[in-house]
Write a protein that holds these residues in place. Sequence first.
Motif, PDB file in Angstrom:
ATOM      1  N   LEU A 161      32.777  45.401  30.856  1.00  0.00           N
ATOM      2  CA  LEU A 161      32.971  43.952  30.864  1.00  0.00           C
ATOM      3  C   LEU A 161      33.808  43.501  29.674  1.00  0.00           C
ATOM      4  O   LEU A 161      34.652  42.604  29.801  1.00  0.00           O
ATOM      5  N   VAL A 162      33.580  44.120  28.530  1.00  0.00           N
ATOM      6  CA  VAL A 162      34.377  43.809  27.341  1.00  0.00           C
ATOM      7  C   VAL A 162      35.856  44.087  27.616  1.00  0.00           C
ATOM      8  O   VAL A 162      36.734  43.260  27.309  1.00  0.00           O
ATOM      9  N   ASP A 163      36.151  45.227  28.207  1.00  0.00           N
ATOM     10  CA  ASP A 163      37.541  45.585  28.516  1.00  0.00           C
ATOM     11  C   ASP A 163      38.147  44.638  29.531  1.00  0.00           C
ATOM     12  O   ASP A 163      39.326  44.259  29.428  1.00  0.00           O
ATOM     13  N   PHE A 164      37.382  44.246  30.538  1.00  0.00           N
ATOM     14  CA  PHE A 164      37.889  43.324  31.554  1.00  0.00           C
ATOM     15  C   PHE A 164      38.202  41.957  30.941  1.00  0.00           C
ATOM     16  O   PHE A 164      39.219  41.339  31.274  1.00  0.00           O
ATOM     17  N   MET A 165      37.336  41.489  30.046  1.00  0.00           N
ATOM     18  CA  MET A 165      37.580  40.199  29.386  1.00  0.00           C
ATOM     19  C   MET A 165      38.815  40.267  28.495  1.00  0.00           C
ATOM     20  O   MET A 165      39.623  39.327  28.443  1.00  0.00           O
ATOM     21  N   ARG A 166      38.974  41.371  27.794  1.00  0.00           N
ATOM     22  CA  ARG A 166      40.164  41.550  26.958  1.00  0.00           C
ATOM     23  C   ARG A 166      41.431  41.542  27.809  1.00  0.00           C
ATOM     24  O   ARG A 166      42.453  40.966  27.433  1.00  0.00           O
ATOM     25  N   GLU A 167      41.352  42.184  28.966  1.00  0.00           N
ATOM     26  CA  GLU A 167      42.506  42.257  29.861  1.00  0.00           C
ATOM     27  C   GLU A 167      42.926  40.865  30.335  1.00  0.00           C
ATOM     28  O   GLU A 167      44.118  40.562  30.429  1.00  0.00           O
ATOM     29  N   LEU A 168      41.953  40.007  30.615  1.00  0.00           N
ATOM     30  CA  LEU A 168      42.253  38.686  31.171  1.00  0.00           C
ATOM     31  C   LEU A 168      42.608  37.662  30.103  1.00  0.00           C
ATOM     32  O   LEU A 168      43.264  36.667  30.403  1.00  0.00           O
ATOM     33  N   GLY A 169      42.174  37.868  28.883  1.00  0.00           N
ATOM     34  CA  GLY A 169      42.573  36.972  27.803  1.00  0.00           C
ATOM     35  C   GLY A 169      41.598  35.827  27.561  1.00  0.00           C
ATOM     36  O   GLY A 169      40.654  35.605  28.331  1.00  0.00           O
ATOM     37  N   PRO A 170      41.834  35.060  26.495  1.00  0.00           N
ATOM     38  CA  PRO A 170      40.888  34.032  26.046  1.00  0.00           C
ATOM     39  C   PRO A 170      40.850  32.768  26.896  1.00  0.00           C
ATOM     40  O   PRO A 170      39.989  31.921  26.673  1.00  0.00           O
ATOM     41  N   ASP A 171      41.766  32.606  27.843  1.00  0.00           N
ATOM     42  CA  ASP A 171      41.746  31.409  28.689  1.00  0.00           C
ATOM     43  C   ASP A 171      40.923  31.630  29.953  1.00  0.00           C
ATOM     44  O   ASP A 171      41.041  30.896  30.935  1.00  0.00           O
ATOM     45  N   THR A 172      40.043  32.632  29.928  1.00  0.00           N
ATOM     46  CA  THR A 172      39.233  33.001  31.089  1.00  0.00           C
ATOM     47  C   THR A 172      37.867  32.316  31.043  1.00  0.00           C
ATOM     48  O   THR A 172      37.310  32.073  29.975  1.00  0.00           O
ATOM     49  N   HIS A 173      37.356  31.999  32.228  1.00  0.00           N
ATOM     50  CA  HIS A 173      35.994  31.478  32.381  1.00  0.00           C
ATOM     51  C   HIS A 173      35.208  32.502  33.191  1.00  0.00           C
ATOM     52  O   HIS A 173      35.650  32.929  34.260  1.00  0.00           O
ATOM     53  N   VAL A 174      34.050  32.898  32.693  1.00  0.00           N
ATOM     54  CA  VAL A 174      33.275  33.980  33.309  1.00  0.00           C
ATOM     55  C   VAL A 174      32.059  33.412  34.037  1.00  0.00           C
ATOM     56  O   VAL A 174      31.355  32.550  33.510  1.00  0.00           O
ATOM     57  N   ILE A 175      31.841  33.897  35.257  1.00  0.00           N
ATOM     58  CA  ILE A 175      30.644  33.562  36.034  1.00  0.00           C
ATOM     59  C   ILE A 175      29.932  34.867  36.367  1.00  0.00           C
ATOM     60  O   ILE A 175      30.497  35.738  37.024  1.00  0.00           O
ATOM     61  N   ALA A 176      28.701  35.025  35.902  1.00  0.00           N
ATOM     62  CA  ALA A 176      27.915  36.236  36.155  1.00  0.00           C
ATOM     63  C   ALA A 176      26.762  35.901  37.083  1.00  0.00           C
ATOM     64  O   ALA A 176      26.014  34.947  36.830  1.00  0.00           O
ATOM     65  N   VAL A 177      26.615  36.682  38.144  1.00  0.00           N
ATOM     66  CA  VAL A 177      25.615  36.397  39.164  1.00  0.00           C
ATOM     67  C   VAL A 177      24.496  37.433  39.117  1.00  0.00           C
ATOM     68  O   VAL A 177      24.726  38.635  39.286  1.00  0.00           O
TER      69      VAL A 177
END
Length: 435
Positions: A161-177
Amino acid sequence: MRYMATYDMMETIRNTNQWLGASALALGSYPAFSMVPNPTIEWMRAWGEVTERTFQRMIVKPDWNIPPVVGENGTDCVVTMETTVERDFGDLLHFTVQGRTPPKRKVLLVAPMSGHYATLLRSTVISLLPDVDLYITDWHNARDIPVSAGKFDIEDYTLYLVDFMRELGPDTHVIAVCQPAPLTLAATAYLAEEDPDAQPKSLTLIGGPIDPNATPTEVTDFGHRVTMGQLEELMIQRVGFKYKGVGRKVYPGMLQLSSFISMNAETHMLAFRDQIARVARGEAAEHDKHNKFYDEYLAVMDMPAEFYLSTVDRIFKSGEIARNEFTVKGKAVDIGKITTVAVKTVEGTKDDISAPGQCIAALALCTGLPDSKKASHLEEGAGHYGIFAGKSWRTNIRPLVLDFIDANSAPEKATGANTGTNPRGAASGKPKSAA
């Protein structure tokens, strides 16, 4: 070898039932029987059709089947899927809407690794696509992953998840289900300390067991009732010879499915009985309500043994996330380090998997986050599935989540109020969410 033999025995039973269903369907469809109509033959054919479909679906990964999205000029825009990051145990998929300018909202939807494929969130994806540029975690079936790929536990999951967030950058909004909620919170805290510039703008946690003991359910009771030795002995098997992951220790999807069904055995039995009757009367259809639900429900995947056992031990038994004592590769992850990422929790009053109180516990753990960046919502009358894919999600929760994303899309220096409601109020010591 006995675990591999058990795995292959379950596959043999499944395969045999599929074959019996196919045989009954073929025999019942024999043209000669049409000369002398007989209800017994019709029921045999109907039983065969339902049985073959049921046992065949257990080893098939469902298709996404995402319908076109209506574009700005009213035309249908085809949705395609592209792999943004490819890893051994899971990929980062991007839903690309052809011919459309990507929306400003960029969302990472974190799907559960809890027995079903990411396609379980198909309706959630369909509801979000018109308004967001959407990415999703697509976890792989452990039976198809060679032993040479190594282990995969909750620490590895968090680092994915850390790698995926880094890939998408800081303008991302995360929804975890559901299941990934505590590990997504931990991944965000990990970034807050290790790579602050890669943190997402907001984090929405839906029906997740942040603190399973806050409101115990049958799931949490089971986690405390059994020992880790019992779990490993009763639930863990080695993948059989049929698949690429031969020899890998897993919690088999077939075993998980038997647990799912046993929780509501009578309901499922009646559903299949009624479906056989409808088929016999000629009232069933390929995409009727029964088939749409069970085609997804029956499609199960094996979980890596390390992931399943570490989830039970560290999330449910030890409560490492709830006590803010989670570690990744020996390094403590302090959830209090989250200071800029807005956090919202969503719960349902009738959720019997992650009962109200389990998810909202995340807000109390975010001690470094101001109250203005915390929000919560309790959906009246909603069950576990309803808060992310049902009517409650479509009519009430989805608009609130999009408003929350919009309220936290501005640059950090222009922090705005968040949208959400906190039915527990300030008197309980929980933070209020801004209107």
